[in-house]
Design an enzyme around this catalytic site. Sequence first.
Site, PDB file in Angstrom:
ATOM      1  N   LYS A 120      46.180   1.175  -0.567  1.00  0.00           N
ATOM      2  CA  LYS A 120      47.108   1.584  -1.623  1.00  0.00           C
ATOM      3  C   LYS A 120      47.694   0.402  -2.399  1.00  0.00           C
ATOM      4  O   LYS A 120      48.105   0.558  -3.539  1.00  0.00           O
ATOM      5  CB  LYS A 120      48.199   2.465  -1.048  1.00  0.00           C
ATOM      6  CG  LYS A 120      47.648   3.794  -0.548  1.00  0.00           C
ATOM      7  CD  LYS A 120      48.726   4.782  -0.200  1.00  0.00           C
ATOM      8  CE  LYS A 120      48.152   6.157   0.093  1.00  0.00           C
ATOM      9  NZ  LYS A 120      47.455   6.230   1.386  1.00  0.00           N
TER      10      LYS A 120
HETATM   11  C1  LIG Z   1      46.651   7.208   1.748  1.00  0.00           C
HETATM   12  C2  LIG Z   1      45.682   6.983   2.826  1.00  0.00           C
HETATM   13  C3  LIG Z   1      44.563   7.806   2.988  1.00  0.00           C
HETATM   14  C4  LIG Z   1      44.311   9.015   2.125  1.00  0.00           C
HETATM   15  O1  LIG Z   1      44.113   8.690   0.771  1.00  0.00           O
HETATM   16  P1  LIG Z   1      44.305   9.831  -0.351  1.00  0.00           P
HETATM   17  O2  LIG Z   1      44.262   9.112  -1.623  1.00  0.00           O
HETATM   18  O3  LIG Z   1      45.659  10.441  -0.079  1.00  0.00           O
HETATM   19  O4  LIG Z   1      43.225  10.827  -0.165  1.00  0.00           O
HETATM   20  C5  LIG Z   1      43.655   7.488   3.980  1.00  0.00           C
HETATM   21  N1  LIG Z   1      43.851   6.444   4.800  1.00  0.00           N
HETATM   22  C6  LIG Z   1      44.920   5.633   4.677  1.00  0.00           C
HETATM   23  C7  LIG Z   1      45.075   4.495   5.614  1.00  0.00           C
HETATM   24  C8  LIG Z   1      45.874   5.871   3.696  1.00  0.00           C
HETATM   25  O5  LIG Z   1      46.929   5.069   3.585  1.00  0.00           O
END
Ligand SMILES: *Cc1c(COP(=O)(O)O)cnc(C)c1O
Length: 475
Positions: A120
């Site tokens: 993210k």
């Molecule tokens: C946010 C996240 C996900 C899921 O991603 P999305 O965009 O919500 O589908 C998967 N793994 C980790 C470690 C995350 O932080």
Amino acid sequence: MRYVSTRGGTALRRFTDILLEGLAEDGGLFLPESYPQVGSAELAAWRQLPYADLAAEILARFTDDLLRAEVASICRAIYTASVYGNGRADSDFAQIAPLRWLEPGLALLELSNGPTLAFKDTAMQLLGALFERVLAERGATLNILGATAGDTGSAAEYALRGRAGLRVFMLSPHGRMSAFQRAQMFSLQDANIHNLAVRGVFDDCQDMVKAVNGDAAFKARYRIGAVNSINWGRIVAQVVYYFKGWLAATAAGAGRVSVCVPSGNFGNILAGWIAKQMGLPIHRLLLATNENNVLDEFFRSARYRPRAAAETYATSSPSMDISKASNFERFVYDLVGRDGAALRALWDELSTQGSFDLNGTPYLSALRASGFASATSTHADRLRTIRAEYERGGLIVDPHTADGLKVARELRQPGETVICLETALPAKFAETIVEATGRAPERPAGYADLESRPQRFEVIDTDVEALKDYIAARA
Ligand SMILES: *Cc1c(COP(=O)(O)O)cnc(C)c1O
């Protein structure tokens, strides 16, 4: 480039307008009026670009109300080895999103070397810089209200801490995050960061954010903005690494390239769908869920039945513990031929009957042609995958990435190369790593004493009025 709402009821807007907003006025999500197209000449020219320049090329196609030179300089400031290198200076990390081959036909795209050790950061760091830039130009301030299952919140807070004109109010499910995730967020002492631990699950947090945003007067008066995964700026920033991964894999001789994505809110894999709509030749998009497998059910059966908070399990891949994926609506909008009325009809069905079914509708063929496939990974699968990967090559992957690898191996076809997106580093989820391998994962330099730092947060009920009062008193 103009943006529309998936529910069809909003006037056309520009990138810098929707950047600062969550839902559209009609309750829908923003999408570009059409997807910019990229041809094989551009793909060939982009092969040699550093990540920051590739990002600028792609972003510029969605942000024509910002100066191109400005987008490029923001990308160069954000996508550097010092932000994404975890203190490591070797050239692999300077690539920002290096591709690591596990075996012929299977690779990991490393996306978790930013400050909060999850993918993210890739989008959020960029968003922080864009927000500051747009607010400064308008002489405005913004109160970011968000919900997190763990990783969004910390990525947002590290991207926005100390930034001028911005305050953060971040809701998280009390007691549901790992000790590392908790410490990462709650140890921030910046005055513009407010951590609120909600007595409920992630979907409760998300519903509270939606409720506050649904109060148009409050939203306007307190200048409420969003950085959770419905924010368009994040989606578009994520599109970049699908290009990066495809370019790196094909440069290494891969033919048909598919991407496997551990999914929760459908934000990450939606970016892959958009890259594909732009003309990037992604063969298939493989969606991995954990035990909260609403989306796997949908892609197998064409029936969408989101679940209530009480039916959402707390699993060992907690960032995927989501049963109402907020970005899913954007994909369905494309499936129904970008018809806001058709989308609204499905969502009406959803609210009256709790589900909708594309079987027997004209949209089924679009779903079949979408190139999506899916599978579920359970706690036992996660442990087995982490252990097997460790025994095979000494690599330790985090539990979410393990869900992706399990599904990638299960669905991979002969002749197909699958890039699995690494969504976090194992250091964030030590308990599960110890359970799988008997040893604790290594921590990058600078994270050794994280849990012993003082923490700052407040516990609240799932009470929307109380949340509004809290914000009003501080905004
Ligand atoms: C946010 C996240 C996900 C899921 O991603 P999305 O965009 O919500 O589908 C998967 N793994 C980790 C470690 C995350 O932080």
